[in-house]
Design an enzyme around this catalytic site. Structure first.
Site, PDB file in Angstrom:
ATOM      1  N   TYR A  52       0.833  -1.234   0.006  1.00 41.91           N
ATOM      2  CA  TYR A  52       0.084  -0.098  -0.036  1.00 41.91           C
ATOM      3  C   TYR A  52       0.901   1.228   0.022  1.00 41.91           C
ATOM      4  CZ  TYR A  52      -3.832  -2.972   1.638  1.00 41.91           C
ATOM      5  OH  TYR A  52      -4.654  -4.145   1.631  1.00 41.91           O
ATOM      6  N   HIS A 107      -0.376 -11.889   1.961  1.00 39.45           N
ATOM      7  CA  HIS A 107      -1.347 -10.793   1.471  1.00 39.45           C
ATOM      8  C   HIS A 107      -2.251 -11.506   0.268  1.00 39.45           C
ATOM      9  CE1 HIS A 107      -1.986  -6.364   0.351  1.00 39.45           C
ATOM     10  NE2 HIS A 107      -3.184  -6.922   0.205  1.00 39.45           N
TER      11      HIS A 107
HETATM   12  P1  NAP Z   1     -13.765   0.346   1.692  1.00 42.18           P
HETATM   13  O1  NAP Z   1     -13.361   0.626   3.230  1.00 42.18           O
HETATM   14  O2  NAP Z   1     -15.109  -0.439   1.368  1.00 42.18           O
HETATM   15  O3  NAP Z   1     -14.309   1.969   1.242  1.00 42.18           O
HETATM   16  C1  NAP Z   1     -13.479   2.990   1.258  1.00 42.18           C
HETATM   17  C2  NAP Z   1     -14.312   4.258   0.790  1.00 42.18           C
HETATM   18  O4  NAP Z   1     -15.295   4.316   1.697  1.00 42.18           O
HETATM   19  C3  NAP Z   1     -13.369   5.424   0.625  1.00 42.18           C
HETATM   20  O5  NAP Z   1     -13.709   6.088  -0.561  1.00 42.18           O
HETATM   21  C4  NAP Z   1     -13.917   6.348   1.942  1.00 42.18           C
HETATM   22  O6  NAP Z   1     -13.774   7.663   1.582  1.00 42.18           O
HETATM   23  C5  NAP Z   1     -15.365   5.866   1.935  1.00 42.18           C
HETATM   24  N1  NAP Z   1     -15.944   6.077   3.359  1.00 42.18           N
HETATM   25  C6  NAP Z   1     -15.420   5.385   4.509  1.00 42.18           C
HETATM   26  N2  NAP Z   1     -16.049   6.149   5.465  1.00 42.18           N
HETATM   27  C7  NAP Z   1     -17.100   6.857   4.933  1.00 42.18           C
HETATM   28  C8  NAP Z   1     -18.148   7.443   5.479  1.00 42.18           C
HETATM   29  N3  NAP Z   1     -18.356   7.413   6.815  1.00 42.18           N
HETATM   30  N4  NAP Z   1     -18.996   8.244   4.511  1.00 42.18           N
HETATM   31  C9  NAP Z   1     -18.807   8.035   3.184  1.00 42.18           C
HETATM   32  N5  NAP Z   1     -17.679   7.492   2.745  1.00 42.18           N
HETATM   33  C10 NAP Z   1     -16.753   6.907   3.470  1.00 42.18           C
HETATM   34  O7  NAP Z   1     -12.762   0.115   0.815  1.00 42.18           O
HETATM   35  P2  NAP Z   1     -11.244  -0.171   0.758  1.00 42.18           P
HETATM   36  O8  NAP Z   1     -10.293   0.666   1.139  1.00 42.18           O
HETATM   37  O9  NAP Z   1     -10.977  -1.063  -0.290  1.00 42.18           O
HETATM   38  O10 NAP Z   1     -11.142  -1.467   2.051  1.00 42.18           O
HETATM   39  C11 NAP Z   1     -10.847  -1.074   3.365  1.00 42.18           C
HETATM   40  C12 NAP Z   1      -9.639  -1.694   3.880  1.00 42.18           C
HETATM   41  O11 NAP Z   1      -9.330  -3.088   3.565  1.00 42.18           O
HETATM   42  C13 NAP Z   1      -8.413  -1.160   2.827  1.00 42.18           C
HETATM   43  O12 NAP Z   1      -8.115   0.121   3.128  1.00 42.18           O
HETATM   44  C14 NAP Z   1      -7.112  -2.295   3.322  1.00 42.18           C
HETATM   45  O13 NAP Z   1      -6.620  -1.570   4.438  1.00 42.18           O
HETATM   46  C15 NAP Z   1      -7.944  -3.335   3.164  1.00 42.18           C
HETATM   47  N6  NAP Z   1      -8.087  -4.150   1.942  1.00 42.18           N
HETATM   48  C16 NAP Z   1      -7.301  -5.255   2.188  1.00 42.18           C
HETATM   49  C17 NAP Z   1      -7.218  -6.333   0.774  1.00 42.18           C
HETATM   50  C18 NAP Z   1      -6.422  -7.442   0.933  1.00 42.18           C
HETATM   51  O14 NAP Z   1      -6.237  -7.965  -0.141  1.00 42.18           O
HETATM   52  N7  NAP Z   1      -6.148  -8.019   2.003  1.00 42.18           N
HETATM   53  C19 NAP Z   1      -7.780  -5.684  -0.344  1.00 42.18           C
HETATM   54  C20 NAP Z   1      -8.588  -4.443  -0.280  1.00 42.18           C
HETATM   55  C21 NAP Z   1      -8.694  -3.717   0.813  1.00 42.18           C
HETATM   56  P3  NAP Z   1     -12.774   8.676   2.484  1.00 42.18           P
HETATM   57  O15 NAP Z   1     -11.366   8.164   2.141  1.00 42.18           O
HETATM   58  O16 NAP Z   1     -13.106   9.993   1.731  1.00 42.18           O
HETATM   59  O17 NAP Z   1     -13.225   8.432   3.813  1.00 42.18           O
END
Ligand code: NAP
Length: 273
Positions: A52, A107
């Site tokens: 990341y 990962h």
């Molecule tokens: P997510 O958490 O489902 O969505 C993130 C989005 O939601 C961002 O655009 C964020 O905007 C928005 N958001 C968050 N809180 C909000 C709220 N209260 N109101 C409106 N919008 C909101 O997606 P993700 O980042 O893909 O997944 C979460 C985490 O999982 C990642 O950051 C990472 O650490 C982990 N991950 C792991 C893998 C893996 O392969 N192990 C893969 C993908 C992700 P803002 O930034 O503007 O708040």
């Protein structure tokens, strides 16, 4: 706020709501403040990965409160040989500016045998560089393989995609993980923010005086074995998300959600990135 905790194999307990960091870095100082606010609110699980480019940012966010934070990082499959895992962990420790990672994950599946990666993880744990180790993006058959390895039963978590549109893991991986007391970490629980205007969620949110985002998060945390890790880049979003811990979904809410986002009725291959 909700007091329910998730207990890891080693007895450590964390709040079921954590914080993701994928794609952070563009609004660095706001994001660091957001992560710090989350820690103050008890959202101590902070998820990063060598991939990341956010380990330094996470290190800065936890400076001064390292003992409160529960840092999760991940080795890339291409680095996950025995030697490569150990070197990747050292690099992550340097970037994080810490001398231990709370939970270190593979990962996703690559070409190195699991046995090599796990052997390195176990040694890193014995050296105190990581406190626990686990996997990411593994389905039941691969988790069974992990458990069959020497020390495999020490696997502490499996991080997988889980949100209203991706419910496949409920068919087998969730019950399997409950049976083996291996917490699931739900990634992309908000579907990257795309589900916020769904009519069903708006209706349920109105009844709870909550927001659709809070309903989505509460839903991912409704069972006893799931930690959910939304990424939020502002204090306002973190505070909104933290209040999802107060939302208790009713049977009626869950029925409406099932009608709009059906649960799996057969095996569905693990979805992921
Ligand atoms: P997510 O958490 O489902 O969505 C993130 C989005 O939601 C961002 O655009 C964020 O905007 C928005 N958001 C968050 N809180 C909000 C709220 N209260 N109101 C409106 N919008 C909101 O997606 P993700 O980042 O893909 O997944 C979460 C985490 O999982 C990642 O950051 C990472 O650490 C982990 N991950 C792991 C893998 C893996 O392969 N192990 C893969 C993908 C992700 P803002 O930034 O503007 O708040």
């Amino acid at each position: 706020m909700g007091k329910r905790l998730i207990t890891f194999r080693d007895g450590r307990q964390v709040c079921p709501l954590g914080q993701g960091t994928y794609q952070m870095g563009r609004r660095r100082s706001e994001e660091i403040k957001a992560l710090r606010r989350g820690i103050d609110l008890g959202l101590t699980v902070i998820d990063t990965a060598e991939m990341y480019g956010t380990e330094e940012l996470v290190g800065e966010a936890v400076r001064g409160s390292r003992d409160k934070a529960f840092i999760v990082s991940k080795v890339l499959p291409g680095n996950a040989s025995y030697e490569g895992t150990k070197r990747a962990c050292e690099r992550s420790l340097r970037r994080l500016g810490t001398d231990y990672i709370d939970l270190y994950l593979l990962h996703w599946i690559g070409s190195y045998p699991f046995a090599e990666t796990v052997r390195a993880m176990v040694e890193l744990q014995q050296e105190g560089k990581i406190l626990q180790w686990g996997m990411s993006n593994l389905d039941v058959a691969d988790m069974e393989h992990i458990l069959s390895l020497p020390h495999g039963r020490e696997c502490a978590a499996n991080q997988v995609l889980y949100n209203l549109k991706e419910r496949g893991i409920e068919y087998d991986l969730v019950p399997w993980s409950e049976r083996h007391a291996i917490p699931i970490m739900a990634y992309t629980p908000l579907g990257e923010g795309r589900l916020r205007n769904h009519r069903t969620l708006l209706g349920i949110a109105n009844r709870h005086n909550a927001t659709p985002t809070q309903i989505m998060l509460s839903w991912t945390m409704r069972t006893s074995n799931v930690i959910t890790i939304p990424k939020a880049g502002s204090i306002a979003h973190v505070e909104e998300n933290a209040h999802s811990l107060d939302v208790v979904l009713t049977e009626e809410d869950l029925k409406e959600i099932d009608a709009a986002f059906p649960a799996p009725v057969r095996k569905i291959p693990l979805a992921g990135w």
